[in-house]
Design an enzyme around this catalytic site. Structure first.
Site, PDB file in Angstrom:
ATOM      1  N   CYS A 153     -27.111  42.942-125.811  1.00  0.00           N
ATOM      2  CA  CYS A 153     -27.181  41.521-126.127  1.00  0.00           C
ATOM      3  C   CYS A 153     -27.295  40.766-124.815  1.00  0.00           C
ATOM      4  O   CYS A 153     -28.133  41.103-123.973  1.00  0.00           O
ATOM      5  CB  CYS A 153     -25.996  41.079-126.974  1.00  0.00           C
ATOM      6  SG  CYS A 153     -24.387  41.295-126.208  1.00  0.00           S
ATOM      7  N   ARG A 194     -21.539  41.068-128.222  1.00  0.00           N
ATOM      8  CA  ARG A 194     -22.192  41.034-129.539  1.00  0.00           C
ATOM      9  C   ARG A 194     -22.776  42.407-129.866  1.00  0.00           C
ATOM     10  O   ARG A 194     -22.789  42.826-131.028  1.00  0.00           O
ATOM     11  CB  ARG A 194     -23.299  39.970-129.561  1.00  0.00           C
ATOM     12  CG  ARG A 194     -22.776  38.550-129.659  1.00  0.00           C
ATOM     13  CD  ARG A 194     -23.913  37.533-129.649  1.00  0.00           C
ATOM     14  NE  ARG A 194     -24.528  37.386-128.334  1.00  0.00           N
ATOM     15  CZ  ARG A 194     -25.584  36.604-128.077  1.00  0.00           C
ATOM     16  NH1 ARG A 194     -26.151  35.931-129.057  1.00  0.00           N
ATOM     17  NH2 ARG A 194     -26.065  36.494-126.861  1.00  0.00           N
TER      18      ARG A 194
END
Lengths: 282, 114
Positions: A233, A238
């Site tokens: 990410c 994430r």
């Protein structure tokens, strides 16, 4: 690994707050949420000050991790139950991190702080006092961590999964839309990466979608189950969420998280970058 | 003499968590360029709802970002000009609002009810 071993419900958590050998840990970048009220009995880990080396750009080493968990009063044979804000991004990062250093029994609370709040479950502000332990972290398991050279070599060869928002993938934004956009590095994505935003894997209340829904999402996106996979990410939290889905919920064999992610890749000299909504060519 | 204003901690790249939603917009943010969508979440009695989850959905309904409101009920997004949907979830209920945002600061209110 499967949903039964890697995930617990908020309901299970509330019923097991006092269970012996179970330690609840809230993990966040901004720990003011913990200070304002947390799951009763939970200790806190600060993603930035506890899990990142203060000098080098890397996370803490085996000795530092052993010292951190010893000080938090977490023992090698404890069941560690992680949760946090931001749809469990930082808790998923910590889960990956605990696995990297060989902790045997780690679980995530499905939905994290958000589900707990939306269910109107109780908080308190008491900081638990836990006796220090002699925690012994294992050597890092690099089968779940990807580094930059490996990522460049994976272009067109392995599954690369970009879990940022579509606008970050295309190069229209450099950061998520709740952050100011000024950044110095280049925008875009790693050529041949599939765009599967982390949010596809979560329901609105922060819980994970069902295994059938998840399998369909990554299948429809073109993830080839016979290949190894690297998720990334902007800075690796994430993508920990997606790593958790692919490795721990769906049981894919070789899945790595590239924690250097776009802040590293988008600053490298000479590596290929693709712009726009399509994966691009190797 | 230079003052050691860069502490070790500030050398670490920030994660993707949202900053304090009620803090003033940092001076480094150029409002000539940014499209800020900001406002307050209120309940059926018109009271501010802190700790609500506000989701920013794009014109196709796709999730873009999410923040938690401050104790004063305030949220803030850095988006782009265009049509957006704000969806607020809270222990007092949920609510939606569509916004046509333009460059600069767009102030809106979102009410939630069960």
């Amino acid at each position: 690994m499967s949903r039964d071993t890697a995930l617990v419900s908020a309901d299970w958590a509330e019923k097991n707050l006092d269970a012996p050998g179970v330690v609840f840990v809230e993990v966040d970048e901004d720990t003011s949420a913990y200070d304002g009220g947390h799951i009763p009995g939970a200790v806190k880990i600060d993603w930035k000050t506890d899990l990142q080396d203060p000098v080098r750009r890397d996370f803490v080493n085996q000795e530092q991790f052993s010292a951190l968990l010893s000080e938090k009063g977490i023992a090698n044979d404890d069941t560690v139950v992680l949760y946090g804000g931001n749809n469990n991004w930082f808790a998923a990062y910590a889960y990956w991190y605990f696995k990297l250093y060989g902790h045997r029994d780690v679980k995530l609370i499905d939905g994290g702080r958000k589900k707990w709040e939306l269910d109107a479950r109780p908080y308190n502000k008491d900081v638990p006092v836990r006796a220090a332990t002699q925690y012994q972290a294992s050597a890092p398991d690099l089968s779940i961590r990807a580094f930059r050279d490996e990522v460049v070599q994976a272009i067109g060869v392995k599954n690369l999964v970009d879990v940022r928002s579509p606008d970050e993938f295309a190069g229209r934004l450099l950061a998520p839309a709740h952050l100011p956009q000024e950044q110095s590095q280049r925008a875009g994505h790693i050529p041949t990466a599939l765009s599967v935003p982390w949010s596809k894997a979560a329901n609105e209340d922060g819980t994970f979608k069902s295994d059938d829904e998840l399998a369909k999402i990554y299948g429809d996106a073109g993830l080839d189950g016979s290949k190894d996979t690297i998720a990334y990410c902007r800075i690796g939290e994430r993508s920990s969420h997606t790593w958790f889905v692919l490795k721990e919920l769906l049981g894919h064999e070789n899945v790595k998280n590239y924690d250097g992610s776009w802040t590293e890749y988008g600053s490298l000299i000479g590596v290929p970058i693709a712009l726009g909504d399509e994966p691009g060519k190797a | 003499m230079t003052s050691p204003s860069n502490t070790a901690a500030s050398n670490i790249a920030d994660g993707c968590a949202a900053p304090d939603q009620s803090a003033p917009i940092p001076a480094s943010v150029d409002l000539q360029k940014e499209t800020v969508i900001t406002g307050v979440v209120t309940n059926a009695d018109g009271e501010a709802v802190g700790g609500a989850y506000v989701r920013l959905l794009d014109a196709s309904g796709e999730f873009t970002a999410e923040v938690v409101t401050s104790p004063q009920g305030v949220f803030r997004f850095f988006a782009a000009p265009g049509s957006w949907t704000l969806r607020a979830l809270s222990r007092h209920g949920n609510g939606d609002l569509t916004v046509d945002a333009t460059r600069g600061v767009n102030e809106v209110g979102v009410s939630v009810s069960s």
